[in-house]
Design an enzyme around this catalytic site. Sequence first.
Site, short mmCIF file in Angstrom:
data_model
loop_
_atom_site.label_atom_id
_atom_site.label_comp_id
_atom_site.label_asym_id
_atom_site.label_seq_id
_atom_site.Cartn_x
_atom_site.Cartn_y
_atom_site.Cartn_z
CB SER A 70 -51.71 39.57 8.18
OG SER A 70 -50.58 39.85 8.65
CG ASN A 150 -40.53 39.82 5.61
OD1 ASN A 150 -40.57 39.06 4.56
ND2 ASN A 150 -40.42 39.18 6.61
CD GLN A 178 -40.54 45.06 5.68
OE1 GLN A 178 -40.13 46.17 6.04
NE2 GLN A 178 -41.16 44.37 6.72
CB SER A 198 -48.81 47.09 6.84
OG SER A 198 -48.91 46.92 8.19
CG HIS A 200 -46.93 48.16 11.87
ND1 HIS A 200 -45.78 47.64 12.36
CD2 HIS A 200 -47.63 47.37 11.05
CE1 HIS A 200 -46.18 46.21 11.82
NE2 HIS A 200 -47.06 45.94 11.07
CB THR A 236 -67.32 50.60 12.67
OG1 THR A 236 -68.77 50.16 12.88
CG2 THR A 236 -67.22 52.08 12.66
CB CYS A 323 -43.52 36.43 12.45
SG CYS A 323 -43.67 37.62 11.32
#
Length: 396
Positions: A70, A150, A178, A198, A200, A236, A323
């Site tokens: 995102s 997705n 994806q 991304s 995950h 960080t 979502c």
Amino acid sequence: MIYADNAATTRMSKAAIQAMLPYMEEAYGNPSSLYAFGQQAKEALEDARSRIAACLHADPREITFTSGGSEADNQAILTAAALGARKGKKHIVSTAFEHHAVLHTLDKLKSQGYEVTLLDVHADGLVTPDQVAEAIREDTCLVTVMYANNEIGTIQPIAEIGAVCREKGVLFHTDAVQTVGHLPIDVEKENIDMLSLSAHKFHGPKGIGALYARRGVVLEPLIRGGAQERRKRAGTENVPAIMGMAAALEEACAHMKESNARLLRLREKLMDGLDKIPYSEVNGDRTHRLPGNVSFCFEGIEGESLLLLLDDKGVCASSGSACTSGSLDPSHVLLAIGRPHEVAHGSLRLSLDASLTEADMDSIIGAVTEVVTYLRSISPFWRDLVTGKRPHVFAE
Ligand SMILES: Cc1ncc(COP(=O)(O)O)c(C=O)c1O
């Protein structure tokens, strides 16, 4: 339990977990610290950056770490918008079935005076390079088209769209959340200027991702503060998560060929089985889709009830994207490919990973067939279809 919702998120790989542990337990220094203990973390971080870049055929300096897909989508779009505004160019081309990380960012820009053209998506779940070429104007500052959808998994002709953008001198971003770790990607060959990923989604940790930005595309920081990430993203760095992401991506790329061959077999078996349910249809092109994606609409049922009953039978699946499930609106993706509202409500997405088996596919086919039959037996809407009060949308 059969986990068939890998487009929502994936189980972390052992390699990713192992790669993270030393940076939590031992080398936990701050990469910005000047002493050797901090520099040890910095070296690891830069090594991870190089390895991630290599998987995309990019240069390490072209990779900026973000908190996930995102944020990368937001940063890419807002960067192009800011660059465009400086040249008086405030038109953006995208598609109607992007992820909300893209669509909502575009909505925000619209409220700030940008014009957005959302390309129609064909019934097969694809947009064409010609559509992109026709939509580009003198004042277009960005084309953003997702690599693979997705929900329905369809894969866009990214290299060709990139070539159109390059020829017309317009920046091209692709949301490849994806796709990365699932299909081979070469940002150079595919004419990509910016790309979001991304971790995950490819067996890495949640809350970490990256934005590739081609040399010369100067990113607009969304988060201001320290000088991390060449001043493009303050804060960080999440060193353990970055190490996990690099390990997961390398592993996914190393095994991509075998995984995809296996996934294709599982996908075809599952699609053939679900096809036997009357009045059902695959969403999007049958073959031009991610190897692990199966998406169907069933007439006369509600996707939410289907999911709950599948959950009772130990199958984790999704109707539309994670979502949007929970909202009663039908998926914007299914509406974009022309599914009528009542059919879009009866959708099911099964996203596989290579640890699943043929026996799992048999179990899913059995569970879905049983649940769809049951839901239809108690549905007044289905009765109207059977008695001819309403016409069927799909053939039997
Ligand atoms: C196509 C696409 N873009 C962006 C995202 C958002 O990624 P993240 O969850 O890392 O913010 C997702 C996640 O579902 C996605 O599927």
